[in-house]
Design a protein around this motif. Sequence first.
Motif, PDB file in Angstrom:
ATOM      1  N   SER A 135     -10.317  -9.629  -3.486  1.00 29.59           N
ATOM      2  CA  SER A 135     -10.174  -8.255  -4.094  1.00 29.59           C
ATOM      3  C   SER A 135      -9.427  -7.546  -2.976  1.00 29.59           C
ATOM      4  O   SER A 135      -8.384  -6.830  -3.464  1.00 29.59           O
ATOM      5  N   LEU A 136      -9.455  -7.699  -1.676  1.00 33.33           N
ATOM      6  CA  LEU A 136      -8.622  -7.120  -0.598  1.00 33.33           C
ATOM      7  C   LEU A 136      -7.260  -7.311  -1.003  1.00 33.33           C
ATOM      8  O   LEU A 136      -6.183  -6.668  -1.014  1.00 33.33           O
ATOM      9  N   ILE A 137      -6.992  -8.911  -0.909  1.00 38.55           N
ATOM     10  CA  ILE A 137      -5.527  -9.188  -1.377  1.00 38.55           C
ATOM     11  C   ILE A 137      -4.916  -8.446  -2.599  1.00 38.55           C
ATOM     12  O   ILE A 137      -3.701  -8.375  -2.665  1.00 38.55           O
ATOM     13  N   SER A 138      -5.675  -8.445  -3.477  1.00 39.87           N
ATOM     14  CA  SER A 138      -5.264  -8.029  -4.915  1.00 39.87           C
ATOM     15  C   SER A 138      -5.027  -6.407  -4.895  1.00 39.87           C
ATOM     16  O   SER A 138      -4.011  -5.850  -5.108  1.00 39.87           O
ATOM     17  N   ALA A 139      -5.763  -5.661  -4.094  1.00 43.51           N
ATOM     18  CA  ALA A 139      -5.722  -4.287  -4.004  1.00 43.51           C
ATOM     19  C   ALA A 139      -4.617  -4.029  -3.169  1.00 43.51           C
ATOM     20  O   ALA A 139      -3.464  -3.219  -3.466  1.00 43.51           O
ATOM     21  N   VAL A 140      -4.125  -4.851  -1.869  1.00 43.75           N
ATOM     22  CA  VAL A 140      -3.019  -4.690  -1.185  1.00 43.75           C
ATOM     23  C   VAL A 140      -1.763  -4.926  -1.936  1.00 43.75           C
ATOM     24  O   VAL A 140      -0.749  -4.305  -1.856  1.00 43.75           O
ATOM     25  N   THR A 141      -1.617  -6.078  -2.386  1.00 45.91           N
ATOM     26  CA  THR A 141      -0.580  -6.703  -3.069  1.00 45.91           C
ATOM     27  C   THR A 141      -0.021  -5.698  -4.320  1.00 45.91           C
ATOM     28  O   THR A 141       1.068  -5.488  -4.499  1.00 45.91           O
ATOM     29  N   GLY A 142      -0.912  -5.462  -5.122  1.00 41.89           N
ATOM     30  CA  GLY A 142      -0.933  -4.577  -6.292  1.00 41.89           C
ATOM     31  C   GLY A 142      -0.402  -3.360  -5.997  1.00 41.89           C
ATOM     32  O   GLY A 142       0.729  -2.564  -6.669  1.00 41.89           O
ATOM     33  N   TYR A 143      -0.650  -2.677  -4.763  1.00 45.00           N
ATOM     34  CA  TYR A 143      -0.618  -1.435  -4.548  1.00 45.00           C
ATOM     35  C   TYR A 143       1.000  -1.243  -3.698  1.00 45.00           C
ATOM     36  O   TYR A 143       1.839  -0.615  -4.309  1.00 45.00           O
ATOM     37  N   ALA A 144       1.081  -2.433  -3.070  1.00 45.34           N
ATOM     38  CA  ALA A 144       2.675  -2.604  -2.627  1.00 45.34           C
ATOM     39  C   ALA A 144       3.690  -2.776  -3.718  1.00 45.34           C
ATOM     40  O   ALA A 144       4.590  -2.059  -3.594  1.00 45.34           O
ATOM     41  N   ILE A 145       3.348  -3.571  -4.735  1.00 48.60           N
ATOM     42  CA  ILE A 145       4.316  -3.644  -5.621  1.00 48.60           C
ATOM     43  C   ILE A 145       4.542  -2.287  -6.558  1.00 48.60           C
ATOM     44  O   ILE A 145       5.572  -1.836  -6.812  1.00 48.60           O
ATOM     45  N   LEU A 146       3.439  -1.499  -6.835  1.00 51.24           N
ATOM     46  CA  LEU A 146       3.617  -0.568  -7.644  1.00 51.24           C
ATOM     47  C   LEU A 146       3.930   0.619  -6.824  1.00 51.24           C
ATOM     48  O   LEU A 146       4.917   1.514  -7.292  1.00 51.24           O
ATOM     49  N   ARG A 147       3.854   0.582  -5.390  1.00 51.02           N
ATOM     50  CA  ARG A 147       4.501   1.690  -4.588  1.00 51.02           C
ATOM     51  C   ARG A 147       5.934   1.716  -4.594  1.00 51.02           C
ATOM     52  O   ARG A 147       6.684   2.674  -4.238  1.00 51.02           O
ATOM     53  N   MET A 148       6.323   0.295  -4.640  1.00 51.92           N
ATOM     54  CA  MET A 148       8.118   0.095  -4.459  1.00 51.92           C
ATOM     55  C   MET A 148       8.713   0.347  -5.925  1.00 51.92           C
ATOM     56  O   MET A 148       9.900   0.363  -5.958  1.00 51.92           O
ATOM     57  N   SER A 149       8.087   0.855  -6.841  1.00 48.12           N
ATOM     58  CA  SER A 149       8.504   0.960  -8.058  1.00 48.12           C
ATOM     59  C   SER A 149       8.757   2.548  -8.214  1.00 48.12           C
ATOM     60  O   SER A 149       8.215   3.354  -7.547  1.00 48.12           O
ATOM     61  N   ALA A 150       9.557   2.672  -9.205  1.00 49.75           N
ATOM     62  CA  ALA A 150      10.268   4.215  -9.172  1.00 49.75           C
ATOM     63  C   ALA A 150       9.112   5.040  -9.915  1.00 49.75           C
ATOM     64  O   ALA A 150       8.453   4.569 -10.737  1.00 49.75           O
ATOM     65  N   PRO A 151       9.100   6.320  -9.178  1.00 47.83           N
ATOM     66  CA  PRO A 151       7.968   7.242  -9.965  1.00 47.83           C
ATOM     67  C   PRO A 151       8.405   7.610 -11.200  1.00 47.83           C
ATOM     68  O   PRO A 151       9.532   7.597 -11.785  1.00 47.83           O
ATOM     69  N   HIS A 152       7.480   8.102 -11.864  1.00 49.99           N
ATOM     70  CA  HIS A 152       7.268   8.563 -13.385  1.00 49.99           C
ATOM     71  C   HIS A 152       7.137   9.996 -13.395  1.00 49.99           C
ATOM     72  O   HIS A 152       5.928  10.441 -14.030  1.00 49.99           O
ATOM     73  N   PRO A 153       8.121  10.908 -13.123  1.00 46.02           N
ATOM     74  CA  PRO A 153       7.525  12.272 -13.164  1.00 46.02           C
ATOM     75  C   PRO A 153       7.530  12.753 -14.585  1.00 46.02           C
ATOM     76  O   PRO A 153       6.680  13.712 -14.565  1.00 46.02           O
ATOM     77  N   GLU A 154       7.728  12.059 -15.496  1.00 43.16           N
ATOM     78  CA  GLU A 154       7.964  12.622 -16.939  1.00 43.16           C
ATOM     79  C   GLU A 154       6.438  12.543 -17.290  1.00 43.16           C
ATOM     80  O   GLU A 154       6.109  12.933 -18.345  1.00 43.16           O
ATOM     81  N   ASP A 155       5.698  11.644 -16.795  1.00 49.22           N
ATOM     82  CA  ASP A 155       4.304  11.393 -17.396  1.00 49.22           C
ATOM     83  C   ASP A 155       3.402  12.875 -16.710  1.00 49.22           C
ATOM     84  O   ASP A 155       2.875  13.054 -17.478  1.00 49.22           O
ATOM     85  N   ALA A 156       3.544  13.038 -15.445  1.00 51.36           N
ATOM     86  CA  ALA A 156       2.607  14.238 -14.847  1.00 51.36           C
ATOM     87  C   ALA A 156       3.079  14.300 -13.419  1.00 51.36           C
ATOM     88  O   ALA A 156       3.483  13.044 -12.804  1.00 51.36           O
TER      89      ALA A 156
END
Length: 403
Positions: free
Chosen positions: A376-397
């Motif tokens: 769970s820890l590896i999944s949380a850290v890795t998933g967060y890192a990948i999504l954190r490096m993605s571009a923000p979506h200000p059009e959503d909210a």
Amino acid sequence: MTERPSAFRLVFAPVRALFVSDASAGILLILVAAAAMLAANSPLATEYEQLFYGELPWTPIPKLYDLHLWINDGLMAIFFFVVGLEVKREWIEGQLSTAQSRRLPILAAVAGMAIPALVYVGVVGGDAELLRGWAIPAATDIAFAMGVLGLLGNRCPASLRLFLLTVAIVDDIGAVMVIALFYTANIKLGWLAAAGGVVVLMMVLNRMRVASYWPFVLLALVLWYFVLNTGIHATIAGVVAALCIPMVGPDDQTMVERMEHGLAPWSAYLVVPVFGFANAGVPLAGMGLEQLLAPLPLGIAAGLFLGKQVGIFAAIYAADKLGFAPRPDQASWPEIWGISILCGIGFTMSLFISGLAFSGQQLLINEAKIGILLGSLISAVTGYAILRMSAPHPEDAKSPYID
């Protein structure tokens, strides 16, 4: 002209994220898990063990002779009741109410349960004792995963948030079915018949559109007691009772939604944290690298981290390319990969299933906990890192963490 956020707000935005929106329940679980591990490996370890596993001086139900059993068999029935309410609402009038909207979440959830189980079986080999734990890495912890997602603000498209929720809901349905079908032994038919009679009575009240909560609450308690004595795990009564609650009463008020909204905070901020604190503590004294890399913890961790992402991402990719169901709107493939990895956070339901799979075998339960926490820890850290490096979506909210 848009006002720039102050330095103070920028610095403390992550702290604020811990206490608002989707993040708070998940962050609470992280803190609870850490507290349990500290307690189990501190001078208070004996007191921690005695608190939950020491025999109670008196109990109204002899089968529940310690606090740990009261939490896992009793208190967790509330969690499963809320799960049942959520499933019913979503299936009838929510995001799973049409065949088209169900396609992708069901496909992803099924693949996200099957592939982790296969990975686990591949790691543990032919050990019959360990094979009982095949379902442990198949579950996703919705609060934990949504908590990590909440920390990302608007970097994740709204469609992926919705997708994660719906996959987790279908995942919960699958986990409940697994518990009922594969972790039940020595069913007592007399108690089962009595439980069936209570369910019939609740369904009659449903058909009569009885709008009062109390008859259903009282019958749910009776059902829980009967199921406790059947040999089926008592928490299944929570799901069954929830499915018997009328969707709409005579005054057209949605009972299911009201009960869900009333109970969900108690489940998220009391029931699940108490369960987590009682179950996440693992004594690490004398446990070296050899134990950490034993087949059981390694199989669970690999199932959660590798199996979940492979199963869910492959299902989405295949569904999109074959025209079976489109991928979530405005979501890139790297973002979908990140969400698939986050689904490998399996804290609550995985801990619950491990207790059923290895009942009475504390060494195996402790090894399973290590695998769950590690995966769970590896999944949380890795998933967060990948999504954190993605571009923000200000059009959503607009991000809820910076005014």
